[in-house]
Enzyme design. Structure first.
Site, short mmCIF file in Angstrom:
data_model
loop_
_atom_site.label_atom_id
_atom_site.label_comp_id
_atom_site.label_asym_id
_atom_site.label_seq_id
_atom_site.Cartn_x
_atom_site.Cartn_y
_atom_site.Cartn_z
N SER A 123 0.85 -1.18 0.00
CA SER A 123 0.00 0.00 0.00
C SER A 123 0.90 1.24 0.00
O SER A 123 1.83 1.33 0.81
CB SER A 123 -0.90 -0.02 1.24
OG SER A 123 -1.81 1.04 1.18
N GLU A 124 0.62 2.19 -0.89
CA GLU A 124 1.48 3.35 -1.09
C GLU A 124 1.79 4.09 0.22
O GLU A 124 2.86 4.66 0.38
CB GLU A 124 0.83 4.36 -2.04
CG GLU A 124 0.75 3.92 -3.48
CD GLU A 124 -0.57 3.25 -3.79
OE1 GLU A 124 -1.06 2.45 -2.96
OE2 GLU A 124 -1.12 3.50 -4.89
N ASN A 125 0.81 4.14 1.12
CA ASN A 125 1.01 4.91 2.35
C ASN A 125 1.86 4.17 3.39
O ASN A 125 1.98 4.62 4.51
CB ASN A 125 -0.34 5.31 2.95
CG ASN A 125 -1.18 4.13 3.33
OD1 ASN A 125 -1.14 3.09 2.68
ND2 ASN A 125 -1.97 4.26 4.38
N GLY A 126 2.45 3.04 3.00
CA GLY A 126 3.47 2.47 3.87
C GLY A 126 3.22 1.12 4.49
O GLY A 126 3.57 0.91 5.67
N SER B 288 8.43 3.60 0.55
CA SER B 288 7.33 2.96 -0.17
C SER B 288 7.49 3.13 -1.68
O SER B 288 7.30 2.18 -2.45
CB SER B 288 6.00 3.59 0.28
OG SER B 288 4.93 2.97 -0.36
#
Lengths: 229, 239
Positions: free
Chosen positions: A46-49, A87
């Site tokens: 997930s891009e947010n980490g 990320s």
């Protein structure tokens, strides 16, 4: 019988190999999480980490863990958490093995347009360009045609590009299509759908694979509905 | 050295008209964003701000409130088109606010570059797209790359879970997101945190943002329910 959004997500989940690291975009790609076999290990990014999340069970939501679709997510054993810089190093550095994204148009060369329609509302790009330009296997999950019946698989994209020559495989409600150096190759058709029908709804020419088969999507998965709780 | 502050108004007292402000958090609507510091900025009434965030605010409080009140001239972000970003949408459609759209990874790296003393970097993201307009293209080992400039800020308003008086920060879950690179990129860094512990209580190994990047630390308070978007938002397939 064409596939539903759930049928497409099921088919993609089957395509992801054991040991893969996969980013799922919004829309149909986001449904893939529900169909991954427990027999294999797939780490979802997930891009947010997050590396290693799963759908969360009702009542078990952690207010500090959400995925990039702003959904509560569960962390799987072996998961890790990090910041945006790391990320996107995973994305740009081609450490992720697969990105599954939605599409507005895909061209015969594998060009992708999925971020903007000129003149329509506020544009937004999110991580789409980073993923499309840098991940080795870019899978597109979309309906074969627009709501008005226009082909989305085209000779050349008319909408603004996300990235050139990036798509490797297209999964629609009618077919599975490989993007190759020699153009598009039709490898699977949905049950009851003929190659001729797929071609009639595709602007770009399709070459039939020598091992063309019918998609294996059990009807019970194709008929699923999402429930809100 | 004690970087602890006790008034939200005090931590934003030197924010000036026209400042470039990096606002931490993924969409400015949850426990990863400095809600009370943003509300203090709104009370202060500075104008002509440039805001750097992943999104463009949610609802009409916090970052969304700054935009609704007309204090923001320009937003630099990757994804302003979320359903809750209606304050931005209204101003954008009325041509009252400028948008610089940046791919999400490029946004993070431009901030990191600014914080790391780099002028910019080359990336394959965005090559031959509308977002490449006006940018240098360079071929490296047979592949095309775009030059993206560093993105420094005057202020970063960020959120963390724990801090100590030296400004060391620890995050929880997915709170980290842009907060780390924003802390690096700004001249003055304000961290709103859920807990301030005595010096020495944080294990050096657990520190995510070293205190050298942080100037002011202030304790948070409960955030209104009306600002917690999508807290449920969980859907499941019944197999």
């Amino acid at each position: 019988m064409s596939l539903t959004r759930y049928g497409i997500a099921y088919r993609i989940a089957n395509e992801l190999p054991d040991g893969s690291y996969v980013n799922l975009g919004v829309g149909i790609p986001g449904l893939v999480v529900h169909f991954l076999s427990k027999e294999k290990t797939v780490f979802l990014h997930s891009e947010n980490g997050i590396l290693g999340f799963d759908a969360v069970h009702e009542g078990e939501e952690d207010p500090y863990v959400r995925n990039a679709n702003e959904m509560a997510a569960a962390l799987v054993p072996g998961a890790s958490l990090f910041d945006h810089s790391l990320s996107f190093a995973m994305i740009r550095g081609a450490h992720l093995t697969h990105a599954v994204m939605g599409g507005m148009q895909v061209s015969a060369q594998g060009d992708l347009a999925n971020w903007a329609v000129p003149g329509q509302g506020v544009p937004g790009v999110g991580g789409a360009m980073d993923l499309a330009a840098n991940v080795n296997n870019v899978f597109i999950a979309m309906t074969h045609t627009t709501k008005t019946g226009e082909p989305k698989i085209v000779t050349s994209c008319t909408l603004p590009l996300t990235a050139e020559k990036c798509v490797t495989k297209i999964f629609t409600d009618l077919a599975v299509i490989n993007v190759t150096e020699e153009g598009l190759e039709l490898v699977e058709v949905a049950p009851g759908i003929s190659p001729e029908e797929v071609q009639s709804k595709t602007e770009a020419p399709l070459r039939l694979a020598s091992n063309l088969t019918v998609m294996n999507v059990p009807e019970r998965f194709n008929q699923l509905q999402l429930v809100n709780h | 050295m004690n970087k602890t502050f006790h008034s939200y108004d005090e931590v934003v007292a030197d924010v000036f008209d026209g400042a470039v402000i990096a606002v931490g958090g993924f969409f400015g609507n949850y426990n990863d964003t400095p809600f009370h510091v943003l509300e203090a900025l709104r009370r202060k009434g500075v104008s002509n701000l440039t805001i750097i965030n992943n999104g463009a605010g949610s609802g009409d409080q916090g970052l969304g409130g700054l935009i609704k009140d007309g204090l923001v001239r320009k937003v630099i972000c990757s994804f302003p088109n979320t359903p809750h970003a209606w304050a931005f949408r209204e101003r954008y459609q009325a041509q009252e606010i400028e948008l610089e759209l940046v791919p999400q990874g490029t946004l993070a790296e431009r901030l990191r570059a600014a914080g790391a003393g780099l002028g910019g970097f080359y990336t394959r993201t965005g090559v031959n797209t509308l977002l490449a307009q006006g940018k240098e293209v360079r071929e490296i080992d047979g592949k095309k790359y775009l030059f993206e400039k560093a993105l420094p800020a005057d202020f970063a308003l960020i959120k963390a879970q724990k801090a100590d008086p030296a400004g060391n920060l620890v995050y929880r879950g997915t709170m980290r997101n842009f907060n780390l690179v924003m802390a690096m990129a700004a001249e003055v860094v304000v961290a709103e945190v859920e807990e301030i512990v005595p010096l020495g209580d944080l294990s050096p190994e657990e520190v995510h943002t070293p205190g050298i990047f942080v100037d002011r630390v202030i304790l948070t308070a409960p955030v209104p329910e009306s600002h917690m978007f999508n807290q449920k938002g969980n859907r499941q397939v019944k197999l």
